[in-house]
Design a protein around this motif. Structure first.
Motif, mmCIF file in Angstrom:
data_model
loop_
_atom_site.group_PDB
_atom_site.id
_atom_site.type_symbol
_atom_site.label_atom_id
_atom_site.label_comp_id
_atom_site.label_asym_id
_atom_site.label_seq_id
_atom_site.Cartn_x
_atom_site.Cartn_y
_atom_site.Cartn_z
ATOM 1 N N PHE A 142 -3.908 13.430 0.342
ATOM 2 C CA PHE A 142 -5.169 12.869 0.105
ATOM 3 C C PHE A 142 -5.616 11.668 0.189
ATOM 4 O O PHE A 142 -6.604 11.281 0.716
ATOM 5 N N VAL A 143 -4.865 10.522 0.058
ATOM 6 C CA VAL A 143 -5.086 9.337 0.257
ATOM 7 C C VAL A 143 -5.250 8.961 1.802
ATOM 8 O O VAL A 143 -6.102 8.235 2.206
ATOM 9 N N TRP A 144 -4.384 9.613 2.636
ATOM 10 C CA TRP A 144 -4.522 9.167 4.104
ATOM 11 C C TRP A 144 -5.469 9.826 4.846
ATOM 12 O O TRP A 144 -6.451 9.269 5.477
ATOM 13 N N VAL A 145 -5.853 11.138 4.211
ATOM 14 C CA VAL A 145 -6.922 11.875 4.765
ATOM 15 C C VAL A 145 -8.317 11.169 4.440
ATOM 16 O O VAL A 145 -9.184 11.015 5.206
ATOM 17 N N THR A 146 -8.640 10.799 3.213
ATOM 18 C CA THR A 146 -9.996 10.237 2.791
ATOM 19 C C THR A 146 -10.057 9.001 3.058
ATOM 20 O O THR A 146 -11.226 8.310 3.130
ATOM 21 N N GLN A 147 -8.981 8.174 3.407
ATOM 22 C CA GLN A 147 -9.211 6.773 3.548
ATOM 23 C C GLN A 147 -9.425 6.490 5.309
ATOM 24 O O GLN A 147 -10.013 5.692 5.449
ATOM 25 N N PHE A 154 -6.256 20.555 8.367
ATOM 26 C CA PHE A 154 -5.362 19.529 7.686
ATOM 27 C C PHE A 154 -6.684 18.584 6.894
ATOM 28 O O PHE A 154 -6.300 18.178 5.631
ATOM 29 N N SER A 155 -7.801 18.117 7.190
ATOM 30 C CA SER A 155 -8.503 17.390 6.674
ATOM 31 C C SER A 155 -9.515 18.131 5.914
ATOM 32 O O SER A 155 -10.415 17.535 5.284
ATOM 33 N N LEU A 161 0.886 7.016 -5.968
ATOM 34 C CA LEU A 161 0.339 7.013 -7.309
ATOM 35 C C LEU A 161 -0.905 7.286 -7.602
ATOM 36 O O LEU A 161 -1.331 7.533 -8.874
ATOM 37 N N LEU A 162 -1.671 7.558 -6.876
ATOM 38 C CA LEU A 162 -3.109 7.604 -7.038
ATOM 39 C C LEU A 162 -3.484 8.818 -7.659
ATOM 40 O O LEU A 162 -4.193 9.028 -8.844
ATOM 41 N N ILE A 163 -3.007 10.120 -7.397
ATOM 42 C CA ILE A 163 -3.289 11.290 -8.035
ATOM 43 C C ILE A 163 -2.504 11.633 -9.501
ATOM 44 O O ILE A 163 -2.877 11.739 -10.376
ATOM 45 N N PHE A 184 0.980 -1.162 0.026
ATOM 46 C CA PHE A 184 -0.160 -0.056 0.078
ATOM 47 C C PHE A 184 0.883 1.143 0.022
ATOM 48 O O PHE A 184 0.565 2.476 -0.722
ATOM 49 N N PHE A 185 2.026 1.313 0.892
ATOM 50 C CA PHE A 185 2.905 2.472 0.902
ATOM 51 C C PHE A 185 3.674 2.764 -0.480
ATOM 52 O O PHE A 185 3.922 3.736 -0.684
#
Length: 444
Positions: free
Chosen positions: A334-339, A375-376, A273-275, A266-267
């Motif tokens: 983005f990934v850490w906040v949204t997930q 932050f979020s 890579l998502l964005i 995942f890391f």
């Protein structure tokens, strides 16, 4: 079988008395080529209209064969205006003996939630503090200016470049939260003004597409964490999520990747890579394939501005690398906040819960603080945001105590945790799902 049968869509001359339908009949009309839904006990045939729906055809399709009253009210500001589009689609109503909700959804929870929303309206919690959003936009523009100033004054060495990249990644992340507000129509009373500013923020400030975002994100809100309906959990065989999917993959001996190690890889392929890869490619291809020239023009204006600003410092190739490094940094944020609010919650097939229960099953909160809010983008109040998506984010903390009380009344778990705990839970959730897959793969 409903009295009067299936009236053609667009029929405006209904028989008297109006045709009535039972839920058993309505639930059959849940195909892509045959979609009915119920709003306030009225039955509508939205088969053809769904193709013209501004929010996309899929979000309507996710409620076909169901009561969509609370979802309809949650997504639209001017119900009277939107109601004009519904009138030609009206084909009947629920039979008098039929309950207002389908599939045993809780009428008491629904009634209490609607009373809660009325309380929020009486408290003026849907009223916007425009100064709040002005400062949000201003601090984004200030960061953009600071980034240019750093390079102009200190040059394009490694240290100024890294500092500038972090400043621009912060600006991009905050612009992402801001476009989210306008996309949800939570700033202006008029939908039109929200749409206009949304295109400016997501297009000119971020180089993305408002329509792409709308069609994707509204599906997520309509059916959060529901397989085949929420695109945010469509992991393209890269991850297995929740409990149902890993068990299904394991039983069928599906092994596209070693999912028991997904909390590790995942890391490597999630946040980085998502964005810069997946979203960037998907956005550009979607605008071109749908011939969305307005959104494309806004996105081009971003790229013109970015390269005009940074080619003098880095050249064409260097500016392109610089852009993708900024998006690489933003993607982690983005990934850490949204997930942290969703991937740790229930992820399953559709259980057809009422609106309140379905949102609580799929969302959790992170504790409030000035930093956590900023932050979020106030997505630390994910529960309240999902229940009231058009509520301005600065008011979400005011309705939270009432949401907690309603949860306590009905024995529904209201989850709230510290920021670090929420981030760590992402990894532990992926690990748990991977272990479920491995056990099913080896033993079932």
């Amino acid at each position: 079988m409903g009295k009067g049968g299936n009236q053609g869509e667009g029929s405006t001359e209904l028989q008297v008395p109006m045709p009535t339908f039972r839920w058993e009949e309505i639930q059959k009309h849940n195909l892509r080529t045959d979609r009915w839904l119920v709003i306030d006990r009225k039955v509508y045939n939205v088969t053809k209209w769904s193709k013209r729906h501004p929010g996309g055809h899929r979000v309507i399709g996710h409620y076909s064969g169901e009561d969509a009253t609370d979802a309809f009210r949650a997504f639209h500001l001017d119900l009277d205006f939107v109601g004009k589009f519904l009138k030609p689609l009206l084909i009947g109503e629920l039979a008098p003996e039929e309950p207002s909700l389908d599939r045993g959804k809780s009428s008491q929870i629904t009634e209490d939630f609607r009373a809660l929303k009325k309380t929020a309206e009486d408290m003026n919690l849907f009223q916007t503090n425009h100064l709040f959003f002005f400062f949000l936009l201003a601090h984004i523009i200030v960061m953009e200016s600071i980034a240019w100033f750093i390079l102009s004054y200190f040059g394009n060495g490694w240290i100024p470049t890294l500092i500038t990249a972090f400043v621009l990644a912060t600006s991009q992340a905050q612009a992402g939260w801001l476009q989210h507000d306008y996309g949800h129509l939570s700033v202006y009373k008029k939908s039109r003004w929200n749409h206009i500013v949304h295109k400016f923020v997501i297009g000119h400030l971020k180089g993305a597409s408002a329509n792409w975002w709308n069609h994707r994100h509204f599906q997520h809100h309509a059916k959060p964490n529901i397989f085949h309906k929420d695109p945010d959990i469509k992991s393209l065989h890269v991850f297995v999520l929740g409990e149902w999917q890993p068990l299904e993959y394991g039983k069928k001996k599906l092994k596209y990747l070693p999912y028991n190690h997904q909390h590790e890889y995942f890391f490597l392929i999630g946040p980085p890579l998502l964005i810069p890869m997946y979203f960037q490619y998907q956005i550009i291809m979607t605008m071109i394939s749908r011939r969305d020239w307005v959104d494309l023009a806004w996105a081009i204006s971003y790229y013109v501005r970015f390269f005009y600003t940074y080619i003098p410092f880095y050249g064409i190739l260097g500016a392109l690398v610089f852009l993708n490094f900024i998006r690489f940094l933003e993607s982690h944020w983005f990934v850490w906040v949204t997930q942290m609010n969703h991937i740790v919650m229930e992820i399953d097939l559709d259980h057809y819960r009422d609106w309140f229960s379905s949102q609580l099953a799929a969302t959790c909160n992170v504790e409030q603080s000035f930093f956590n809010d900023w932050f979020s983008g106030h997505l630390n109040f994910q529960i309240e945001h999902h229940l009231f998506p058009t509520m301005p984010r600065h008011n979400l903390h005011k309705i939270a105590p009432l949401v907690k009380s309603l949860c306590a009344k009905h024995g529904i778990k209201y989850q709230e945790k510290p920021l670090l705990r929420a981030l760590l839970d992402i990894v532990s959730s992926l690990k748990k799902s991977g272990e479920l897959w491995l056990d099913a793969y080896l033993h079932k």
